[in-house]
Write a protein that holds these residues in place. Structure first.
Motif, mmCIF file in Angstrom:
data_model
loop_
_atom_site.group_PDB
_atom_site.id
_atom_site.type_symbol
_atom_site.label_atom_id
_atom_site.label_comp_id
_atom_site.label_asym_id
_atom_site.label_seq_id
_atom_site.Cartn_x
_atom_site.Cartn_y
_atom_site.Cartn_z
ATOM 1 N N ILE A 273 0.833 -1.204 0.000
ATOM 2 C CA ILE A 273 0.000 0.000 0.000
ATOM 3 C C ILE A 273 0.864 1.249 0.000
ATOM 4 O O ILE A 273 0.632 2.195 -0.762
ATOM 5 C CB ILE A 273 -0.931 0.004 1.227
ATOM 6 N N LEU A 274 1.868 1.271 0.863
ATOM 7 C CA LEU A 274 2.701 2.459 1.007
ATOM 8 C C LEU A 274 3.511 2.768 -0.243
ATOM 9 O O LEU A 274 3.979 3.892 -0.427
ATOM 10 C CB LEU A 274 3.633 2.297 2.212
ATOM 11 N N ASP A 275 3.679 1.785 -1.108
ATOM 12 C CA ASP A 275 4.411 2.022 -2.353
ATOM 13 C C ASP A 275 3.624 2.894 -3.339
ATOM 14 O O ASP A 275 4.180 3.358 -4.342
ATOM 15 C CB ASP A 275 4.775 0.688 -3.018
ATOM 16 N N PHE A 276 2.336 3.119 -3.072
ATOM 17 C CA PHE A 276 1.533 4.017 -3.912
ATOM 18 C C PHE A 276 1.722 5.443 -3.405
ATOM 19 O O PHE A 276 1.411 5.743 -2.239
ATOM 20 C CB PHE A 276 0.052 3.619 -3.866
ATOM 21 N N ASP A 277 2.226 6.329 -4.251
ATOM 22 C CA ASP A 277 2.565 7.674 -3.786
ATOM 23 C C ASP A 277 1.354 8.532 -3.473
ATOM 24 O O ASP A 277 1.484 9.585 -2.832
ATOM 25 C CB ASP A 277 3.495 8.381 -4.778
ATOM 26 N N ALA A 278 0.169 8.118 -3.868
ATOM 27 C CA ALA A 278 -1.036 8.870 -3.528
ATOM 28 C C ALA A 278 -1.428 8.680 -2.066
ATOM 29 O O ALA A 278 -2.186 9.489 -1.505
ATOM 30 C CB ALA A 278 -2.198 8.442 -4.424
ATOM 31 N N VAL A 279 -0.929 7.631 -1.446
ATOM 32 C CA VAL A 279 -1.312 7.290 -0.067
ATOM 33 C C VAL A 279 -0.561 8.175 0.923
ATOM 34 O O VAL A 279 0.667 8.267 0.891
ATOM 35 C CB VAL A 279 -1.022 5.809 0.231
ATOM 36 N N SER A 280 -1.304 8.816 1.816
ATOM 37 C CA SER A 280 -0.695 9.645 2.854
ATOM 38 C C SER A 280 -0.360 8.827 4.090
ATOM 39 O O SER A 280 0.710 8.985 4.683
ATOM 40 C CB SER A 280 -1.649 10.773 3.260
ATOM 41 N N THR A 281 -1.274 7.961 4.494
ATOM 42 C CA THR A 281 -1.061 7.139 5.673
ATOM 43 C C THR A 281 -1.943 5.905 5.621
ATOM 44 O O THR A 281 -2.980 5.902 4.961
ATOM 45 C CB THR A 281 -1.337 7.930 6.966
ATOM 46 N N VAL A 282 -1.498 4.881 6.316
ATOM 47 C CA VAL A 282 -2.256 3.649 6.469
ATOM 48 C C VAL A 282 -2.621 3.541 7.944
ATOM 49 O O VAL A 282 -1.781 3.802 8.814
ATOM 50 C CB VAL A 282 -1.429 2.416 6.053
ATOM 51 N N ILE A 283 -3.870 3.154 8.245
ATOM 52 C CA ILE A 283 -4.294 3.126 9.650
ATOM 53 C C ILE A 283 -4.749 1.729 10.078
ATOM 54 O O ILE A 283 -5.911 1.511 10.391
ATOM 55 C CB ILE A 283 -5.394 4.168 9.935
ATOM 56 N N PRO A 284 -3.820 0.770 10.121
ATOM 57 C CA PRO A 284 -4.206 -0.542 10.633
ATOM 58 C C PRO A 284 -4.622 -0.424 12.093
ATOM 59 O O PRO A 284 -4.084 0.404 12.842
ATOM 60 C CB PRO A 284 -2.919 -1.367 10.483
ATOM 61 N N GLY A 285 -5.567 -1.251 12.501
ATOM 62 C CA GLY A 285 -5.978 -1.259 13.893
ATOM 63 C C GLY A 285 -5.137 -2.236 14.683
ATOM 64 O O GLY A 285 -4.278 -2.943 14.143
ATOM 65 N N ALA A 286 -5.384 -2.276 15.967
ATOM 66 C CA ALA A 286 -4.680 -3.212 16.839
ATOM 67 C C ALA A 286 -5.558 -3.493 18.048
ATOM 68 O O ALA A 286 -6.112 -2.567 18.643
ATOM 69 C CB ALA A 286 -3.343 -2.641 17.279
ATOM 70 N N SER A 287 -5.691 -4.760 18.398
ATOM 71 C CA SER A 287 -6.448 -5.126 19.588
ATOM 72 C C SER A 287 -5.539 -5.405 20.770
ATOM 73 O O SER A 287 -6.002 -5.630 21.878
ATOM 74 C CB SER A 287 -7.335 -6.349 19.305
ATOM 75 N N LYS A 288 -4.218 -5.347 20.525
ATOM 76 C CA LYS A 288 -3.237 -5.474 21.595
ATOM 77 C C LYS A 288 -1.951 -4.790 21.161
ATOM 78 O O LYS A 288 -1.677 -4.653 19.955
ATOM 79 C CB LYS A 288 -2.991 -6.937 21.956
ATOM 80 N N PRO A 289 -1.117 -4.357 22.111
ATOM 81 C CA PRO A 289 0.065 -3.561 21.776
ATOM 82 C C PRO A 289 1.020 -4.235 20.803
ATOM 83 O O PRO A 289 1.594 -3.564 19.933
ATOM 84 C CB PRO A 289 0.729 -3.340 23.145
ATOM 85 N N GLU A 290 1.214 -5.542 20.932
ATOM 86 C CA GLU A 290 2.176 -6.206 20.057
ATOM 87 C C GLU A 290 1.762 -6.161 18.590
ATOM 88 O O GLU A 290 2.614 -6.266 17.696
ATOM 89 C CB GLU A 290 2.408 -7.658 20.495
#
Length: 328
Positions: A273-290
């Protein structure tokens, strides 16, 4: 951490940020304040400075947790929240300037801030994107100092393209991943032309692209991956990116073949995803810190090779495109 400019907002934000649906949303477990605080601290300790939430996540508990958290940190942090999904039934006529104004003011109180960095319409019905008075409200709220910027969270590319016709729309949050590739066509092109910040949500297809699930995986009854597979409660595209679970597992098995030894599929999927220059940020979630630290491993990945990109595309064409591409 790597940082990118969030379109017209001018905010310099982390390339991998934090989505908080899991922190307070329909993922099976009840809201846990201690766990939420641990997730938020882990993210910021690792350079994340952009946090995305919504007023409906655990009925406002996610916003409250972030509000408490902000008071414990000295870093400059950007918070985006959303409004509109409280409207029931969730239909066009329920959207009025007065209703939305009240939601924004309530979010300000829960977040304990004087102004919201980015307020986003939360996947409203398509007809709302054709109502200038709704978008005009946010100009008023900006003049009043209650918000800094307006964005939209969309289900469909059509909605994204319509939204960015409004000059005050600065960002679009959209589902984009190896299993949902349509935004990379016309929308990304137009977003770059108009300097729109692109926030990518559901980057791991509700966890499918971690490669950790099997046919035997059991999701809790309160988890949308159990109760919303066919769109029973909200748009089907929010759950496993709208693809059939069994088909998704087959596709994942083939994707695993392109992951280098010692690496993980989730990191590769985020880097794709990040390899696309149109993308500003990716917001994956997390249910635990790790899970936060696991997601950040993508920052250590090199760009995918031409061969890897072709293999991802081949899997998409073989398993996904016919049933998903035209719908969103």
């Amino acid at each position: 951490m790597q940082y990118r400019t969030l379109g017209k907002t001018g905010f310099n934000i982390s390339a991998i940020s934090l989505g908080t649906w899991q922190v307070g949303g329909k993922w099976g477990s009840a809201f846990d304040e201690i766990n939420a605080d641990a997730i938020l601290n882990t993210a910021v300790d690792n350079g994340v400075n952009f946090i995305d939430t919504a007023d409906v996540y655990s009925d406002g508990e996610s916003e409250k947790a972030i509000g408490r958290f902000l008071k414990t940190r000295k870093e400059k942090l950007f918070v985006a929240t959303k409004c509109g999904r409280q409207i029931q039934p969730h239909v066009n006529k329920g959207y009025t300037p007065a209703v939305l104004r009240k939601y924004v003011e309530d979010s300000l109180k829960r977040l304990q801030v004087e102004t919201i960095d980015l307020i986003q319409l939360h996947c409203p019905p398509t007809a709302v994107y054709y109502r200038p008075e709704i978008f005009g409200l946010f100009d008023d709220l900006k003049k009043e100092g209650k918000i800094q910027h307006l964005g939209v969270s969309v289900e469909k590319v059509e909605e994204a393209l319509k939204a960015i016709e409004f000059d005050n729309v600065t960002t679009v949050q959209i589902i984009f991943n190896m299993f949902r590739q349509r935004p990379a066509e016309l929308f990304f092109e137009q977003a770059k032309k108009k300097n729109i910040g692109v926030i990518v949500r559901v980057p791991l297809a509700s966890g499918l692209l971690t490669g950790h699930y099997t046919e035997q995986t059991v999701f809790e009854s309160g988890d949308h991956r159990q109760f919303n597979r066919n769109g029973e409660s909200f748009d089907k595209g929010e759950t496993f990116s709208g693809i059939d679970y069994a088909t998704g597992l087959q596709a994942v098995e083939e994707l695993k073949q392109i992951v280098p030894v010692g690496k993980n599929l989730a990191a590769l999927a985020l880097k794709w995803i990040l390899d696309f220059d149109a993308v500003s940020t990716v917001i994956p979630g997390a249910s635990k810190p790790e899970q936060v630290t696991r997601n950040l491993e993508a920052l250590n990945e090199g760009s995918l090779s031409k061969e890897q990109i072709q293999q991802v595309q081949a899997v998409y064409e073989k398993y996904i495109k016919a049933s998903v591409h035209h719908l969103w």
